[in-house]
Scaffold this motif. Structure first.
Motif, short mmCIF file in Angstrom:
data_model
loop_
_atom_site.label_atom_id
_atom_site.label_comp_id
_atom_site.label_asym_id
_atom_site.label_seq_id
_atom_site.Cartn_x
_atom_site.Cartn_y
_atom_site.Cartn_z
N ILE A 1 0.88 -1.17 0.00
CA ILE A 1 0.00 0.00 0.00
C ILE A 1 0.91 1.21 0.00
N VAL A 2 0.71 2.12 -0.95
CA VAL A 2 1.55 3.31 -1.05
C VAL A 2 0.66 4.55 -1.00
N GLY A 3 0.94 5.43 -0.02
CA GLY A 3 0.11 6.61 0.17
C GLY A 3 0.81 7.94 -0.05
N SER A 4 1.76 8.25 0.83
CA SER A 4 2.39 9.57 0.79
C SER A 4 3.01 9.87 -0.58
N LYS A 5 3.69 8.90 -1.15
CA LYS A 5 4.33 9.12 -2.45
C LYS A 5 3.30 9.35 -3.54
N VAL A 6 2.21 8.59 -3.51
CA VAL A 6 1.15 8.77 -4.51
C VAL A 6 0.53 10.16 -4.39
N ILE A 7 0.30 10.60 -3.15
CA ILE A 7 -0.26 11.94 -2.93
C ILE A 7 0.68 13.01 -3.48
N ASP A 8 1.98 12.88 -3.19
CA ASP A 8 2.97 13.84 -3.70
C ASP A 8 2.97 13.86 -5.23
N LEU A 9 2.94 12.69 -5.85
CA LEU A 9 3.01 12.62 -7.31
C LEU A 9 1.75 13.18 -7.97
N PHE A 10 0.60 12.96 -7.36
CA PHE A 10 -0.63 13.57 -7.88
C PHE A 10 -0.53 15.10 -7.79
N GLU A 11 -0.02 15.60 -6.66
CA GLU A 11 0.08 17.04 -6.47
C GLU A 11 1.03 17.65 -7.51
N GLN A 12 2.08 16.89 -7.86
CA GLN A 12 3.06 17.36 -8.84
C GLN A 12 2.67 17.01 -10.28
N GLU A 13 1.52 16.34 -10.44
CA GLU A 13 1.00 15.93 -11.75
C GLU A 13 1.98 15.00 -12.48
N LYS A 14 2.66 14.16 -11.72
CA LYS A 14 3.61 13.19 -12.30
C LYS A 14 2.91 11.84 -12.42
N TYR A 15 2.00 11.76 -13.36
CA TYR A 15 1.14 10.59 -13.47
C TYR A 15 1.90 9.34 -13.94
N GLU A 16 2.88 9.53 -14.80
CA GLU A 16 3.64 8.38 -15.28
C GLU A 16 4.42 7.73 -14.15
N GLU A 17 4.89 8.55 -13.21
CA GLU A 17 5.63 7.99 -12.07
C GLU A 17 4.71 7.16 -11.17
N ILE A 18 3.46 7.55 -11.06
CA ILE A 18 2.50 6.73 -10.30
C ILE A 18 2.33 5.38 -10.99
N GLN A 19 2.20 5.40 -12.30
CA GLN A 19 2.07 4.15 -13.06
C GLN A 19 3.31 3.27 -12.89
N ASN A 20 4.48 3.90 -12.85
CA ASN A 20 5.72 3.14 -12.66
C ASN A 20 5.74 2.43 -11.31
N LEU A 21 5.20 3.07 -10.26
CA LEU A 21 5.13 2.43 -8.94
C LEU A 21 4.20 1.21 -8.99
N ILE A 22 3.06 1.37 -9.65
CA ILE A 22 2.11 0.25 -9.77
C ILE A 22 2.75 -0.91 -10.51
N HIS A 23 3.46 -0.61 -11.58
CA HIS A 23 4.08 -1.65 -12.39
C HIS A 23 5.25 -2.32 -11.66
N ALA A 24 5.87 -1.60 -10.72
CA ALA A 24 6.98 -2.19 -9.95
C ALA A 24 6.53 -3.40 -9.17
N ALA A 25 5.32 -3.34 -8.62
CA ALA A 25 4.79 -4.51 -7.88
C ALA A 25 4.51 -5.67 -8.84
N GLU A 26 4.02 -5.35 -10.02
CA GLU A 26 3.68 -6.39 -10.99
C GLU A 26 4.91 -7.16 -11.44
N MET A 27 6.06 -6.52 -11.39
CA MET A 27 7.27 -7.13 -11.93
C MET A 27 7.91 -8.15 -10.98
N VAL A 28 7.50 -8.18 -9.71
CA VAL A 28 8.19 -9.01 -8.73
C VAL A 28 8.10 -10.49 -9.08
N ASN A 29 6.97 -10.95 -9.56
CA ASN A 29 6.81 -12.38 -9.86
C ASN A 29 7.26 -12.77 -11.26
N LYS A 30 7.72 -11.80 -12.07
CA LYS A 30 8.07 -12.10 -13.46
C LYS A 30 9.54 -12.50 -13.56
#
Length: 256
Positions: free
Chosen positions: A227-256
């Motif tokens: 669960i990621v909160g503070s970083k997601v809030i910061d990235l939304f405030e900075q409008e860094k949407y691609e970086e949010i997607q990169n965090l989500i994809h980082a979890a997906e990569m663990v089992n690959k």
């Protein structure tokens, strides 16, 4: 199996649950954020309810809560807003709120309104298991899941007791303190997560302090997701949407 557990189980990958503060940037922005996170691959979304005395929240989430309160955000307004587009959101929504707003709202009315708004469950950090009977019957009636927390300092017998009652997932708190980004974690974090995992029949997700790709992938080795909160809030405030997607994809990569 409840809605949240069903959504998080047998994914074939590690789970990512972002946290956002309802009303930060205005309640009119909530729909856009939810749909963006859903489309980006979030498995569930935790929605914070702003509160004047948030004992578990670190500086970033506290500031987001203050901004939301200045916008006039209330629990009732959040639920009324969610209700207007609940059919557009297919991932489970989990409200994070404290006990006082629920007491003021009324437990039964809250559970009824939350169900009508499409909410799947809630996290109440200041509700000990000894007091759960105050609200759990009303949540159960509306098929709302109470997500329970364990921490690094929780005794093993209490972890076992909490695990025995848990539905949805267990929220494993990775730091001793409030939310917020951390440069490093305790040396006993891996052992703690392994212990909780061994005692739990539901997924175990780690949160508090998880803020970058490396931390996500390290923590995910020992549990079912993050669960990621503070970083997601910061990235939304900075409008860094691609970086949010990169965090989500980082979890997906663990089992690959």
């Amino acid at each position: 199996m409840d809605q949240i557990q069903t959504a998080l189980t047998n994914k074939g990958k590690k789970v990512f649950v972002p946290y956002i503060m309802a009303g930060d940037g205005g309640l009119e922005s909530l729909r856009e954020k939810l749909l963006f996170l859903q489309d980006s691959g979030a498995d569930a979304i935790e929605i914070g309810i702003p509160f004047s005395d948030p004992v578990a929240d670190g500086p970033t989430i506290q500031r987001a809560g203050i901004r939301a309160l200045k916008e006039g955000t209330t629990l009732k307004k959040v639920l009324n807003t969610l209700k207007t587009y609940k059919d557009e959101v297919s991932v489970p929504l989990i409200l994070m709120t404290y006990l006082n707003p629920l007491i003021a709202y009324g437990y039964e009315q809250f559970a009824d309104d939350a169900q009508k708004a499409g909410v799947a469950g809630c996290i109440i950090p200041d509700l000990p298991i000894e007091e759960e009977a105050l609200i759990v019957p009303f949540l159960d009636k509306e098929s709302l899941t109470l997500i329970r927390l364990v921490t690094l300092t929780t005794p093993i017998e209490r972890i076992r007791e909490i695990a025995g009652k848990s539905e949805g997932f267990i929220y494993a708190v990775t730091v001793t303190g409030t939310t917020g980004t951390r440069n490093e974690f305790s040396s006993n974090l891996a052992g703690f997560l392994k212990t909780v995992k061994s005692l739990s029949s539901v997924p175990v997700l780690a949160g508090f302090g998880v803020s970058n790709k490396e931390q996500i992938q390290e923590v995910c080795k020992y549990c079912d997701g993050v669960i990621v909160g503070s970083k997601v809030i910061d990235l939304f405030e900075q409008e860094k949407y691609e970086e949010i997607q990169n965090l989500i994809h980082a979890a997906e990569m663990v089992n690959k």
